[in-house]
Scaffold this active site. Sequence first.
Site, PDB file in Angstrom:
ATOM      1  N   THR A  22       0.838  -1.213   0.000  1.00 17.82           N
ATOM      2  CA  THR A  22       0.000   0.000   0.000  1.00 17.82           C
ATOM      3  C   THR A  22       0.871   1.261   0.000  1.00 17.82           C
ATOM      4  O   THR A  22       0.350   2.355  -0.210  1.00 17.82           O
ATOM      5  CB  THR A  22      -0.933   0.061   1.235  1.00 17.82           C
ATOM      6  OG1 THR A  22      -0.145  -0.112   2.425  1.00 17.82           O
ATOM      7  CG2 THR A  22      -1.999  -1.005   1.202  1.00 17.82           C
ATOM      8  N   TYR A  81      -8.733  -7.068  13.179  1.00 19.16           N
ATOM      9  CA  TYR A  81      -7.614  -6.100  13.159  1.00 19.16           C
ATOM     10  C   TYR A  81      -7.211  -5.738  14.591  1.00 19.16           C
ATOM     11  O   TYR A  81      -6.028  -5.805  14.954  1.00 19.16           O
ATOM     12  CB  TYR A  81      -8.045  -4.859  12.363  1.00 19.16           C
ATOM     13  CG  TYR A  81      -7.096  -3.685  12.470  1.00 19.16           C
ATOM     14  CD1 TYR A  81      -5.814  -3.747  11.934  1.00 19.16           C
ATOM     15  CD2 TYR A  81      -7.490  -2.509  13.114  1.00 19.16           C
ATOM     16  CE1 TYR A  81      -4.942  -2.662  12.035  1.00 19.16           C
ATOM     17  CE2 TYR A  81      -6.636  -1.427  13.211  1.00 19.16           C
ATOM     18  CZ  TYR A  81      -5.367  -1.508  12.681  1.00 19.16           C
ATOM     19  OH  TYR A  81      -4.505  -0.435  12.787  1.00 19.16           O
ATOM     20  N   VAL A 101     -11.605   8.504   7.233  1.00 23.02           N
ATOM     21  CA  VAL A 101     -12.860   9.164   6.859  1.00 23.02           C
ATOM     22  C   VAL A 101     -12.584  10.569   6.301  1.00 23.02           C
ATOM     23  O   VAL A 101     -13.251  11.020   5.359  1.00 23.02           O
ATOM     24  CB  VAL A 101     -13.842   9.185   8.056  1.00 23.02           C
ATOM     25  CG1 VAL A 101     -13.373  10.076   9.176  1.00 23.02           C
ATOM     26  CG2 VAL A 101     -15.229   9.601   7.636  1.00 23.02           C
ATOM     27  N   ILE A 122     -22.263   9.990   5.082  1.00 23.65           N
ATOM     28  CA  ILE A 122     -22.179   9.788   6.535  1.00 23.65           C
ATOM     29  C   ILE A 122     -23.082   8.614   6.900  1.00 23.65           C
ATOM     30  O   ILE A 122     -24.250   8.583   6.513  1.00 23.65           O
ATOM     31  CB  ILE A 122     -22.638  11.046   7.307  1.00 23.65           C
ATOM     32  CG1 ILE A 122     -21.666  12.203   7.058  1.00 23.65           C
ATOM     33  CG2 ILE A 122     -22.763  10.762   8.792  1.00 23.65           C
ATOM     34  CD1 ILE A 122     -22.050  13.485   7.769  1.00 23.65           C
TER      35      ILE A 122
HETATM   36  P1  NAD Z   1      -0.335   2.337   5.258  1.00 24.28           P
HETATM   37  O1  NAD Z   1      -1.028   1.198   4.584  1.00 24.28           O
HETATM   38  O2  NAD Z   1      -0.263   3.638   4.564  1.00 24.28           O
HETATM   39  O3  NAD Z   1       1.140   1.918   5.679  1.00 24.28           O
HETATM   40  C1  NAD Z   1       1.539   0.562   5.862  1.00 24.28           C
HETATM   41  C2  NAD Z   1       2.863   0.395   5.145  1.00 24.28           C
HETATM   42  O4  NAD Z   1       3.354  -0.915   5.416  1.00 24.28           O
HETATM   43  C3  NAD Z   1       2.721   0.497   3.621  1.00 24.28           C
HETATM   44  O5  NAD Z   1       3.775   1.265   3.087  1.00 24.28           O
HETATM   45  C4  NAD Z   1       2.813  -0.960   3.145  1.00 24.28           C
HETATM   46  O6  NAD Z   1       3.331  -1.064   1.837  1.00 24.28           O
HETATM   47  C5  NAD Z   1       3.733  -1.538   4.207  1.00 24.28           C
HETATM   48  N1  NAD Z   1       3.559  -2.985   4.397  1.00 24.28           N
HETATM   49  C6  NAD Z   1       2.406  -3.645   4.661  1.00 24.28           C
HETATM   50  N2  NAD Z   1       2.653  -4.962   4.770  1.00 24.28           N
HETATM   51  C7  NAD Z   1       3.986  -5.122   4.597  1.00 24.28           C
HETATM   52  C8  NAD Z   1       4.856  -6.261   4.602  1.00 24.28           C
HETATM   53  N3  NAD Z   1       4.396  -7.513   4.824  1.00 24.28           N
HETATM   54  N4  NAD Z   1       6.174  -6.086   4.370  1.00 24.28           N
HETATM   55  C9  NAD Z   1       6.685  -4.832   4.149  1.00 24.28           C
HETATM   56  N5  NAD Z   1       5.897  -3.718   4.143  1.00 24.28           N
HETATM   57  C10 NAD Z   1       4.570  -3.867   4.355  1.00 24.28           C
HETATM   58  O7  NAD Z   1      -1.053   2.479   6.691  1.00 24.28           O
HETATM   59  P2  NAD Z   1      -0.888   3.601   7.820  1.00 24.28           P
HETATM   60  O8  NAD Z   1      -2.229   4.207   8.022  1.00 24.28           O
HETATM   61  O9  NAD Z   1       0.269   4.462   7.547  1.00 24.28           O
HETATM   62  O10 NAD Z   1      -0.599   2.672   9.090  1.00 24.28           O
HETATM   63  C11 NAD Z   1       0.688   2.589   9.699  1.00 24.28           C
HETATM   64  C12 NAD Z   1       0.549   1.859  11.018  1.00 24.28           C
HETATM   65  O11 NAD Z   1      -0.293   2.609  11.902  1.00 24.28           O
HETATM   66  C13 NAD Z   1      -0.088   0.476  10.907  1.00 24.28           C
HETATM   67  O12 NAD Z   1       0.603  -0.409  11.766  1.00 24.28           O
HETATM   68  C14 NAD Z   1      -1.514   0.696  11.382  1.00 24.28           C
HETATM   69  O13 NAD Z   1      -2.075  -0.475  11.927  1.00 24.28           O
HETATM   70  C15 NAD Z   1      -1.310   1.773  12.431  1.00 24.28           C
HETATM   71  N6  NAD Z   1      -2.500   2.586  12.689  1.00 24.28           N
HETATM   72  C16 NAD Z   1      -2.997   3.426  11.750  1.00 24.28           C
HETATM   73  C17 NAD Z   1      -4.119   4.219  12.042  1.00 24.28           C
HETATM   74  C18 NAD Z   1      -4.708   5.202  11.046  1.00 24.28           C
HETATM   75  O14 NAD Z   1      -5.650   5.928  11.399  1.00 24.28           O
HETATM   76  N7  NAD Z   1      -4.186   5.288   9.830  1.00 24.28           N
HETATM   77  C19 NAD Z   1      -4.732   4.135  13.297  1.00 24.28           C
HETATM   78  C20 NAD Z   1      -4.205   3.251  14.228  1.00 24.28           C
HETATM   79  C21 NAD Z   1      -3.068   2.498  13.923  1.00 24.28           C
END
Ligand code: NAD
Length: 313
Positions: free
Chosen positions: A35, A139, A182, A198
């Site tokens: 992603t 999740y 969102v 919404i």
């Molecule tokens: P994102 O999808 O933009 O980032 C995830 C990144 O990890 C991507 O660059 C993807 O290519 C990489 N990735 C995924 N699986 C992989 C693998 N097996 N090997 C190597 N790279 C891999 O998501 P984000 O929103 O930036 O989330 C980052 C972290 O924050 C995550 O751990 C997520 O669970 C956590 N998080 C996000 C939110 C939010 O609101 N976005 C809230 C709570 C927690």
Amino acid sequence: MKVLVTGGAGFIGSHIVEELVDSHYEVVVVDNLVTGHMKNLLPQVSFYKRDVRKDMDEVFAKEKPDYVIHQAAQVSVSQSFTDPLYDCEENIVATLNILQSSAKHKVKKVVFASTAAVYGNPSYLPIDEAHHVQPISFYGLTKAHAEKYIHLFAHTHNLDFSILRYANVYGPRQDAHGEAGVIALFIEKLICGESPVIFGDGNQTRDFVFVKDVARANVAALENGKNEIFNVGTGQETSINEIIDHLAVSLRRPIQPTLRPPREGDIRSSVLKNDRAQSMLHWAPCYSLQEGLLKTVQFYQQENPYGVQEVIS
Ligand code: NAD
């Protein structure tokens, strides 16, 4: 000091990388780009296109990182229901793999991206770190289990950690196509001249934290808050209707959202208490919601100049 950031080409990871570079850390990114995007990466960063579920030892042996910030994950709540096995591999097995390599190569500390989803339905607000952990999605469940592996690794391998439970993160570079964001979703709809949808009456609340504040919390956690869990949120409850009102101001036009029935399983209200991060990480959010939203809108306007012209006129 050298920091290895997994998922550093993603939304939050890429902002963490920028914060680290600004703070004069040397940065190595591991990302399989499932992603994430190369365009999110600064040129001065060493990049490995690798899957963090598989052997990481070669990268650790070569780079010898002092710290690891583990962001790579499967982040979609709905995908965790349709493919729980993938979610488990991404969020538990991958974390275990990173922990093993970190312990073997004597990393000083692992900072882990967890989520408010581990709490499930809140029994009180604001949610503090002592709140029960009872996830209602796969999740949330896999992140909660990853946290447990981290605790046990600290005990068995002397591997230090900080666990950061993020609230709803928003800001530039968020993928507008996932259901995680969102705000990104609303802005993209508005830019395309469509009405944002919404689910429910719009009075449901969340804690929206700007991505640059989340990045600063990660960097603060490298040197502070050993073996602790921290909520990373603003402590402020904001309704979806308030988000729409702020976006109308930022975009300088009235917005008429489309209302749909509430979705089953959606939490009504959520807000995180951030006192512990304030006192132990010496961190507090800097961006007001208005500032953060304006920066986010400006980012999507630059990405889509044609669509935005259409919206503003
Ligand atoms: P994102 O999808 O933009 O980032 C995830 C990144 O990890 C991507 O660059 C993807 O290519 C990489 N990735 C995924 N699986 C992989 C693998 N097996 N090997 C190597 N790279 C891999 O998501 P984000 O929103 O930036 O989330 C980052 C972290 O924050 C995550 O751990 C997520 O669970 C956590 N998080 C996000 C939110 C939010 O609101 N976005 C809230 C709570 C927690």
